[in-house]
Design an enzyme around this catalytic site. Sequence first.
Site, short mmCIF file in Angstrom:
data_model
loop_
_atom_site.label_atom_id
_atom_site.label_comp_id
_atom_site.label_asym_id
_atom_site.label_seq_id
_atom_site.Cartn_x
_atom_site.Cartn_y
_atom_site.Cartn_z
N LEU A 109 1.07 -1.27 -0.07
CA LEU A 109 -0.14 -0.07 -0.05
C LEU A 109 0.69 1.32 0.14
O LEU A 109 2.01 1.27 0.73
CB LEU A 109 -0.96 0.05 1.37
CG LEU A 109 -1.76 -1.04 1.34
CD1 LEU A 109 -2.79 -0.98 2.55
CD2 LEU A 109 -2.40 -1.43 0.12
N GLY A 154 1.22 -5.18 1.31
CA GLY A 154 -0.08 -5.27 0.32
C GLY A 154 0.67 -5.96 -1.23
O GLY A 154 -0.26 -6.47 -1.50
N ASN A 178 4.53 -7.66 6.59
CA ASN A 178 5.39 -6.93 7.34
C ASN A 178 4.90 -5.84 8.44
O ASN A 178 5.47 -4.95 8.86
CB ASN A 178 6.80 -6.52 6.86
CG ASN A 178 6.63 -5.45 5.94
OD1 ASN A 178 5.61 -5.50 5.11
ND2 ASN A 178 7.41 -4.47 5.72
N GLU A 179 3.37 -5.71 8.29
CA GLU A 179 2.89 -4.72 8.95
C GLU A 179 3.19 -4.14 10.32
O GLU A 179 3.35 -3.10 10.63
CB GLU A 179 1.34 -4.92 8.96
CG GLU A 179 0.38 -4.69 7.62
CD GLU A 179 0.84 -5.65 6.50
OE1 GLU A 179 1.67 -6.81 6.93
OE2 GLU A 179 0.18 -5.45 5.54
N1 CO8 Z 1 4.69 3.84 -0.10
C1 CO8 Z 1 4.93 4.81 -0.52
N2 CO8 Z 1 6.35 4.92 -0.70
C2 CO8 Z 1 7.09 3.95 -0.80
C3 CO8 Z 1 6.89 2.81 -0.47
C4 CO8 Z 1 5.18 2.87 -0.09
N3 CO8 Z 1 4.84 1.47 0.28
N4 CO8 Z 1 7.77 2.01 -0.46
C5 CO8 Z 1 8.79 2.57 -0.85
N5 CO8 Z 1 8.47 4.07 -1.29
C6 CO8 Z 1 9.22 5.30 -1.67
C7 CO8 Z 1 10.43 5.46 -0.65
O1 CO8 Z 1 10.22 6.21 0.26
C8 CO8 Z 1 11.30 5.93 -1.89
O2 CO8 Z 1 10.86 7.41 -2.01
P1 CO8 Z 1 11.90 8.53 -2.48
O3 CO8 Z 1 12.35 8.08 -3.98
O4 CO8 Z 1 11.04 9.58 -2.54
O5 CO8 Z 1 12.83 8.48 -1.39
C9 CO8 Z 1 10.89 5.32 -3.19
O6 CO8 Z 1 9.68 4.55 -3.06
C10 CO8 Z 1 12.09 4.14 -3.53
O7 CO8 Z 1 11.85 3.29 -2.43
P2 CO8 Z 1 13.45 2.69 -1.94
O8 CO8 Z 1 14.74 3.50 -2.13
O9 CO8 Z 1 13.37 2.08 -0.60
O10 CO8 Z 1 13.46 1.45 -3.21
P3 CO8 Z 1 14.34 0.05 -3.20
O11 CO8 Z 1 14.20 -0.47 -4.65
O12 CO8 Z 1 15.44 0.13 -2.61
O13 CO8 Z 1 13.53 -0.91 -2.20
C11 CO8 Z 1 11.32 -1.92 -1.60
C12 CO8 Z 1 12.03 -1.47 -2.60
C13 CO8 Z 1 11.96 -3.10 -0.85
C14 CO8 Z 1 9.89 -2.12 -1.78
C15 CO8 Z 1 11.47 -0.71 -0.32
O14 CO8 Z 1 10.92 0.67 -0.87
C16 CO8 Z 1 10.43 -0.87 0.92
O15 CO8 Z 1 10.93 -2.12 1.72
N6 CO8 Z 1 9.46 -0.13 0.96
C17 CO8 Z 1 8.49 -0.51 2.00
C18 CO8 Z 1 7.56 -1.44 1.83
C19 CO8 Z 1 6.44 -1.64 2.90
O16 CO8 Z 1 6.75 -1.50 4.05
N7 CO8 Z 1 5.36 -1.52 2.46
C20 CO8 Z 1 4.05 -1.59 3.40
C21 CO8 Z 1 3.01 -0.74 3.14
S1 CO8 Z 1 1.64 -1.16 4.35
C22 CO8 Z 1 0.74 -2.04 3.40
O17 CO8 Z 1 0.87 -2.69 2.23
C23 CO8 Z 1 -0.14 -2.93 4.50
C24 CO8 Z 1 -1.19 -2.01 5.22
C25 CO8 Z 1 -2.19 -2.34 5.85
C26 CO8 Z 1 -2.70 -1.26 6.94
C27 CO8 Z 1 -3.67 -1.77 7.85
C28 CO8 Z 1 -3.98 -0.92 8.75
C29 CO8 Z 1 -5.26 -1.26 9.62
#
Ligand code: CO8
Length: 303
Positions: A109, A154, A178-179
């Site tokens: 997400l 997500g 990994n939430e």
């Molecule tokens: N949302 C928004 N922006 C993101 C996200 C994301 N999920 N993931 C990465 N970005 C952004 C980064 O902040 C970065 O932004 P900027 O260029 O402006 O600095 C850009 O994308 C590139 O990211 P990376 O440099 O980290 O890219 P890599 O290629 O090195 O890594 C990964 C890619 C492995 C995907 C890494 O970005 C990562 O681990 N991202 C986080 C993933 C994550 O933890 N997602 C969880 C989202 S929550 C969800 O999906 C379920 C929520 C359920 C809610 C329930 C509530 C009740």
Amino acid sequence: MTLRAALRSKSAFSGLLSQLSSCSSHGRVCVSPVLVAQRRNNSTSPKIKVDFDQSTGVAVMHMQSPPVNSLSLDFLTELCIGVEKLEMDKSCRGLIITSSQPKVFSAGLDILEMYGKSPESCGEFWKAVQEMWLKLYSSNMVTIAAINGSSPAGGCLMSMTCDYRIMADNPRYSIGLNETQLGIVAPFWFKDTMLNTVGHRTTELALELGLLYNPSEALKIGLVDKLVPEDQVLTTAAQTMTKWLAIPEHARQITKSMMRKPTIDKLTSNREADIQNFVKFITKDSIQKSLRMYLEMLKKRKA
Ligand code: CO8
């Protein structure tokens, strides 16, 4: 009208769908000449590209939203409309979902849709997340995730909605829910989808610890079904699809529905309450703080 506006407005959305199908008889939907023409050219939209091969009945959906295919409201809206179009076209029997972004299948997400947003926006976003899950998990098509990069949260959920998962055998990639690492809680239907995929104890460990698995670990626990070298992910998905499509369709669809319907019904009968729960939870100060810290951590890690 934008895609997002179309999905927002129910009547406009049904209008859009009725443009796609000009007639329906005996449960078979006839596809309008407009859609057929689009399909021959392979429909392209900003965040999702769909290549549909009429000769095999298989569509490949390429997620192409830089940098990391995060599931924003716009992205989810496009995806849902794309899946709906294919679902309505009975000549499309299989869907492969993959990424055009290097190293990432989907980052899950879009955190920016949940951070600093009004309760109304959060509610609208969550409805779209539910819609994506419902459409994919209940699809009559054979669905295969061709996971050619990392797929946290997500992204993992989206993969788990598919009938089969093929992942690139690259130890730098990870997949999982990994939430808890973000200080948030995977809702019951995320949990149920994982439970249906890998069983109770593995899900309990995975969710409490917010575990991300490398491809070998994911294969071992059954979170993915097959590992192949990165350049063979799509071809293997296509070969696997051929095997799945050889199974008598009606029997396969009824079996899929029998396996998944109880889980789907749990959400469909609780959608509004689930939205309210999400909004109440995500707008809490403490949760907003956790999200801010996580976003900062992502930025720092990059620096
Ligand atoms: N949302 C928004 N922006 C993101 C996200 C994301 N999920 N993931 C990465 N970005 C952004 C980064 O902040 C970065 O932004 P900027 O260029 O402006 O600095 C850009 O994308 C590139 O990211 P990376 O440099 O980290 O890219 P890599 O290629 O090195 O890594 C990964 C890619 C492995 C995907 C890494 O970005 C990562 O681990 N991202 C986080 C993933 C994550 O933890 N997602 C969880 C989202 S929550 C969800 O999906 C379920 C929520 C359920 C809610 C329930 C509530 C009740």
